[in-house]
Design an enzyme around this catalytic site. Structure first.
Site, PDB file in Angstrom:
ATOM      1  N   ASN A  35      44.281 -10.182   5.686  1.00 39.52           N
ATOM      2  CA  ASN A  35      44.812  -9.438   4.538  1.00 39.52           C
ATOM      3  C   ASN A  35      43.639  -9.127   3.615  1.00 39.52           C
ATOM      4  O   ASN A  35      43.123 -10.016   2.947  1.00 39.52           O
ATOM      5  CB  ASN A  35      45.858 -10.318   3.821  1.00 39.52           C
ATOM      6  CG  ASN A  35      46.347  -9.696   2.535  1.00 39.52           C
ATOM      7  OD1 ASN A  35      46.103  -8.528   2.251  1.00 39.52           O
ATOM      8  ND2 ASN A  35      47.064 -10.490   1.740  1.00 39.52           N
ATOM      9  N   LYS A  45      43.632  -7.422   0.975  1.00 36.67           N
ATOM     10  CA  LYS A  45      44.055  -7.295  -0.437  1.00 36.67           C
ATOM     11  C   LYS A  45      43.377  -6.070  -1.068  1.00 36.67           C
ATOM     12  O   LYS A  45      43.130  -5.091  -0.388  1.00 36.67           O
ATOM     13  CB  LYS A  45      43.736  -8.575  -1.211  1.00 36.67           C
ATOM     14  CG  LYS A  45      44.267  -9.825  -0.531  1.00 36.67           C
ATOM     15  CD  LYS A  45      44.246 -11.012  -1.440  1.00 36.67           C
ATOM     16  CE  LYS A  45      44.662 -12.242  -0.657  1.00 36.67           C
ATOM     17  NZ  LYS A  45      44.888 -13.397  -1.493  1.00 36.67           N
ATOM     18  N   HIS A  82      54.458 -11.199   0.036  1.00 36.95           N
ATOM     19  CA  HIS A  82      53.247 -11.994  -0.225  1.00 36.95           C
ATOM     20  C   HIS A  82      53.359 -12.614  -1.613  1.00 36.95           C
ATOM     21  O   HIS A  82      53.933 -12.028  -2.526  1.00 36.95           O
ATOM     22  CB  HIS A  82      52.007 -11.096  -0.137  1.00 36.95           C
ATOM     23  CG  HIS A  82      50.733 -11.877  -0.177  1.00 36.95           C
ATOM     24  ND1 HIS A  82      50.154 -12.277  -1.362  1.00 36.95           N
ATOM     25  CD2 HIS A  82      49.950 -12.367   0.816  1.00 36.95           C
ATOM     26  CE1 HIS A  82      49.064 -12.974  -1.091  1.00 36.95           C
ATOM     27  NE2 HIS A  82      48.906 -13.040   0.224  1.00 36.95           N
ATOM     28  N   GLU A 124      51.427 -12.796  -4.000  1.00 39.12           N
ATOM     29  CA  GLU A 124      50.956 -11.950  -5.116  1.00 39.12           C
ATOM     30  C   GLU A 124      52.002 -10.894  -5.461  1.00 39.12           C
ATOM     31  O   GLU A 124      52.132 -10.496  -6.620  1.00 39.12           O
ATOM     32  CB  GLU A 124      49.590 -11.341  -4.761  1.00 39.12           C
ATOM     33  CG  GLU A 124      48.496 -12.402  -4.851  1.00 39.12           C
ATOM     34  CD  GLU A 124      47.424 -12.327  -3.778  1.00 39.12           C
ATOM     35  OE1 GLU A 124      47.218 -11.240  -3.198  1.00 39.12           O
ATOM     36  OE2 GLU A 124      46.793 -13.379  -3.509  1.00 39.12           O
ATOM     37  N   GLU A 183      52.802 -19.705   3.321  1.00 31.32           N
ATOM     38  CA  GLU A 183      51.595 -19.701   2.503  1.00 31.32           C
ATOM     39  C   GLU A 183      51.867 -20.430   1.184  1.00 31.32           C
ATOM     40  O   GLU A 183      52.380 -19.824   0.238  1.00 31.32           O
ATOM     41  CB  GLU A 183      51.181 -18.268   2.184  1.00 31.32           C
ATOM     42  CG  GLU A 183      50.881 -17.423   3.406  1.00 31.32           C
ATOM     43  CD  GLU A 183      49.971 -16.255   3.034  1.00 31.32           C
ATOM     44  OE1 GLU A 183      48.863 -16.201   3.576  1.00 31.32           O
ATOM     45  OE2 GLU A 183      50.349 -15.434   2.199  1.00 31.32           O
ATOM     46  N   GLY A 223      43.512 -18.548  -1.905  1.00 32.96           N
ATOM     47  CA  GLY A 223      42.322 -18.160  -2.650  1.00 32.96           C
ATOM     48  C   GLY A 223      41.745 -19.286  -3.498  1.00 32.96           C
ATOM     49  O   GLY A 223      40.891 -19.041  -4.347  1.00 32.96           O
ATOM     50  N   SER A 244      43.612 -20.348   2.230  1.00 30.20           N
ATOM     51  CA  SER A 244      42.238 -20.835   2.397  1.00 30.20           C
ATOM     52  C   SER A 244      41.903 -21.223   3.841  1.00 30.20           C
ATOM     53  O   SER A 244      41.225 -22.229   4.088  1.00 30.20           O
ATOM     54  CB  SER A 244      41.961 -21.989   1.426  1.00 30.20           C
ATOM     55  OG  SER A 244      42.082 -21.530   0.088  1.00 30.20           O
TER      56      SER A 244
HETATM   57  C1  PEP Z   1      46.379 -14.494   1.700  1.00 30.60           C
HETATM   58  O1  PEP Z   1      45.963 -13.550   1.081  1.00 30.60           O
HETATM   59  O2  PEP Z   1      47.466 -14.383   2.259  1.00 30.60           O
HETATM   60  C2  PEP Z   1      45.576 -15.712   1.767  1.00 30.60           C
HETATM   61  C3  PEP Z   1      46.045 -16.721   2.441  1.00 30.60           C
HETATM   62  O3  PEP Z   1      44.360 -15.727   1.108  1.00 30.60           O
HETATM   63  P1  PEP Z   1      43.149 -16.811   1.292  1.00 30.60           P
HETATM   64  O4  PEP Z   1      42.928 -16.942   2.780  1.00 30.60           O
HETATM   65  O5  PEP Z   1      41.985 -16.183   0.593  1.00 30.60           O
HETATM   66  O6  PEP Z   1      43.620 -18.075   0.681  1.00 30.60           O
END
Ligand code: PEP
Length: 253
Positions: free
Chosen positions: A9, A11, A95, A97, A167, A173, A213
């Site tokens: 992703n 973003k 997601h 966000e 997630e 992040g 992460s």
């Molecule tokens: C994500 O954007 O879904 C995500 C898991 O980000 P990161 O791997 O940076 O934690």
């Protein structure tokens, strides 16, 4: 056995030049991959140019969001048809966000899931608890609500077109990863929900990704778990070397 799935992703990152460079490196680096699915989800304006690069390769193209209506006066939104017309097969929905920055709720996400399926796009439905929800012992309650509401009125047959991504929001992040054991136990809990909602076959067949992460250093231990079928990767998907290492994770047979 469920086929492994590694999704990136991007973003709201990467401009045209670096997106092209990364997409080319991923196409090259996945030439011999046959035993797993690889997906990248660039930002909307980059989809056509990235599609030209990944088309016919082992890299699928997906979007990071969509709206559920087919067309009309919805300024700033894009439809499933528009995404399909630029080569998308997949779309990330719900997601964290979108849920927490843009205040999308379960009902809106469910409309998007149903609309994506009706229009031939495959959704990756994201679920996961906030840190305060985890600390107050509400992880299972939150994840259950998001799975049940997100899949409302989705038929057992259509679940074959959906992937779930667990997630935990506190791990996205932040550099903090759920332990493989913790993630596996929530994935197993999601399989229990799917068994109750549908049947054992759906529960066993549906792919569940972990996100939060994920890095080259932790992907193998996550993939070693029975209920983890792949990863949704943010930060570490923005560089070819780290994402290719994650794509090439050891998969237990
Ligand atoms: C994500 O954007 O879904 C995500 C898991 O980000 P990161 O791997 O940076 O934690």
């Amino acid at each position: 056995m469920r086929r492994a799935f590694i999704a990136g992703n991007w973003k709201m990152n990467l401009e045209k030049g670096s997106a092209v460079e990364l997409a080319k490196a991923l196409v090259d680096g996945t030439r011999n991959i046959t035993d797993r699915d690889v997906l990248i989800c660039p930002s909307f304006p980059l989809l056509p140019i990235v599609n030209d690069i990944v088309s016919g390769s082992n890299v699928w193209l997906g979007a990071q969001n969509m709206y559920y209506e087919k067309k009309g006066a919805f300024t700033g939104e894009v439809s499933a048809d528009m995404l399909k017309s630029v080569g998308c097969e997949w779309v990330i929905l719900g997601h964290s966000e979108r849920r927490h920055v843009f205040h999308e709720d379960d009902s809106l996400i469910n409309k998007k899931v149903k609309s994506a399926i009706e229009q031939g796009l495959k959704p990756i439905l994201c679920v996961g608890e906030l840190l305060e929800e985890r600390e107050s012992g509400k992880t299972e309650e939150v994840v259950k609500r998001q799975v049940v509401e997100g899949l409302k009125e989705v038929s057992p047959e259509d679940t074959a077109k959906i992937i779930i991504a667990y997630e935990p929001v506190w791990a996205i992040g932040t550099g903090k990863t759920a332990t493989p054991e913790d993630a596996d136990s929530i994935h197993s809990f999601i399989r229990d929900i799917l068994r109750d909602l549908y049947n054992s076959k759906v529960s066993e067949n549906m792919r569940i990704l972990y996100g939060g992460s994920v890095k080259p250093e932790n992907i193998d231990s996550l993939m070693a778990k029975d209920n983890i079928d792949g990863a949704l990767v943010g930060g570490a998907s923005l560089k070819a070397d780290s994402f290719l290492r994650i794509i090439n994770a050891n998969i237990q047979s």
